[in-house]
Structure formats: structure tokens, C-alpha cells
Design a protein around this motif. Structure first.
Motif, short mmCIF file in Angstrom:
data_model
loop_
_atom_site.label_atom_id
_atom_site.label_comp_id
_atom_site.label_asym_id
_atom_site.label_seq_id
_atom_site.Cartn_x
_atom_site.Cartn_y
_atom_site.Cartn_z
N GLU A 151 34.22 43.30 38.38
CA GLU A 151 33.89 42.53 37.41
C GLU A 151 35.01 41.71 36.84
OE1 GLU A 151 31.79 44.23 34.01
OE2 GLU A 151 30.76 45.81 35.35
N ALA A 152 35.01 40.68 36.42
CA ALA A 152 36.06 39.79 36.10
C ALA A 152 36.89 40.27 35.14
CB ALA A 152 35.58 38.27 35.77
N LYS A 153 36.21 41.16 34.22
CA LYS A 153 37.26 41.54 32.92
C LYS A 153 38.31 42.63 33.84
CE LYS A 153 33.91 45.22 31.99
NZ LYS A 153 33.05 45.78 31.05
N GLU A 154 38.00 43.27 35.01
CA GLU A 154 38.92 44.10 35.54
C GLU A 154 40.29 43.48 36.10
OE1 GLU A 154 37.11 46.93 38.44
OE2 GLU A 154 35.26 46.20 37.90
N LEU A 155 40.21 42.16 36.11
CA LEU A 155 41.59 41.33 36.30
C LEU A 155 42.79 41.61 35.36
CD1 LEU A 155 39.99 37.85 37.12
CD2 LEU A 155 40.57 39.70 38.89
N LYS A 156 42.24 42.20 34.16
CA LYS A 156 43.43 42.36 33.16
C LYS A 156 44.30 43.64 33.57
CE LYS A 156 42.68 41.10 29.03
NZ LYS A 156 43.57 39.98 28.58
N ALA A 157 43.63 44.42 34.34
CA ALA A 157 44.41 45.86 34.78
C ALA A 157 45.45 45.52 35.82
CB ALA A 157 43.41 46.79 35.37
N PHE A 158 45.60 44.12 36.32
CA PHE A 158 46.59 43.80 37.30
C PHE A 158 47.73 42.75 36.85
CE2 PHE A 158 42.61 45.04 39.36
CZ PHE A 158 43.11 46.05 40.31
#
Length: 148
Positions: free
Chosen positions: A43-50
Motif C-alpha cells: 500500500e502507498a502508505k507503507e512508503l513512510k517506513a523507508f
């Protein structure tokens, strides 16, 4: 050690070759996650973890591939402030626009406050050995920018 996501869509395997070359080159130095739009749900929101995000896509005609389309739309909900985003992929000079999917993804990342790495790595069709070396140089430049 930075956390890097390499996320890609590949129709013929060319962008996959690029993604794998990038990951092989950086995985010993950084926490690197490789995912495909086709087979690895993200999910696009997972980008925040990188810390750094490298998005690869093939390009044809004048639009982004269907595998990437929904993710592209979902990026509207994600603030990428503080994230470095790079784009890479296989392109085809047969079409009027060269590598439009990469430009579209870079514009979306910028719109969402991400810092877009200045080089958009566009390789003509299937990468050869020289192109694979360029992928590694691209990754090095991206990491250099990330650690500034």
C-alpha cells in the motif's frame, strides 16, 4: 544504515533486471526491500517506513502501466516529506514520449513533498552489461544524495 525500498513493474523482464542489479549492488550496505507491483502487495502508505524509495516501471505509449496505476492514485494520501524518491525503468524510443511512466511517478512523488532524485534512469528496452553498470552508478548516486 538507511532503509531502501525498490519497487517495480516489469512486462518483459527488463525493468526487473534493472531492479535486481540495483538491489544486488546496495543490499550489503543498506536494509533493502525488493517488491514487485504484480506479486508483492504493498500500500502507498507503507512508503513512510523507508528512507529512500526507488520506483521502477516499464513505459510504453503515453501512460503508466495498469499494475502501477492504483498505487499511483493511492500516493495522493501519502506525505513523502523527508523521503528521497528515484525512478528507473525500461523505455522504448518507438513511442512519441520516452519513459512517460517514470516522469509521471516522479511528478507524483514531488507533488506529495518527496525529494526526487535528479536522474531518471531510462534504459532503452533490455539492459546490456553497460546499462547494468549504469544501474549501479545510479544507485550509488541515489545513496550519496540520501546520506547528505
Amino acid at each position: 544504515m538507511a532503509r531502501i525500498l525498490v519497487l517495480y513493474a516489469s512486462l518483459t523482464g527488463s525493468t526487473e533486471m534493472m531492479a535486481e542489479a540495483i538491489v544486488e549492488h546496495i543490499q550489503d550496505r543498506h536494509d533493502t526491500v525488493l517488491k514487485t507491483f504484480d506479486f508483492d502487495p504493498i500500500e502507498a502508505k507503507e512508503l513512510k517506513a523507508f528512507d529512500g524509495i526507488l520506483i521502477g516501471s516499464y513505459s510504453w505509449d503515453d501512460d503508466i502501466p495498469f499494475e502501477v496505476d492504483g498505487f499511483h492514485d493511492d500516493m495522493d494520501e501519502v506525505d513523502l516529506t523527508g523521503k528521497l524518491v528515484g525512478v528507473f525503468g525500461s523505455c522504448d524510443s518507438y513511442y512519441d514520449i520516452y519513459g512517460p511512466a517514470l516522469d509521471t511517478m516522479a511528478m507524483k512523488a514531488e507533488k506529495q513533498n518527496g525529494k526526487v532524485y535528479e536522474e531518471k534512469l531510462k534504459i532503452e528496452l533490455e539492459p546490456d552489461n553497460k546499462d547494468i553498470e549504469h544501474c549501479k552508478q545510479f544507485a550509488d548516486g541515489f545513496l550519496s544524495e540520501l546520506t547528505k
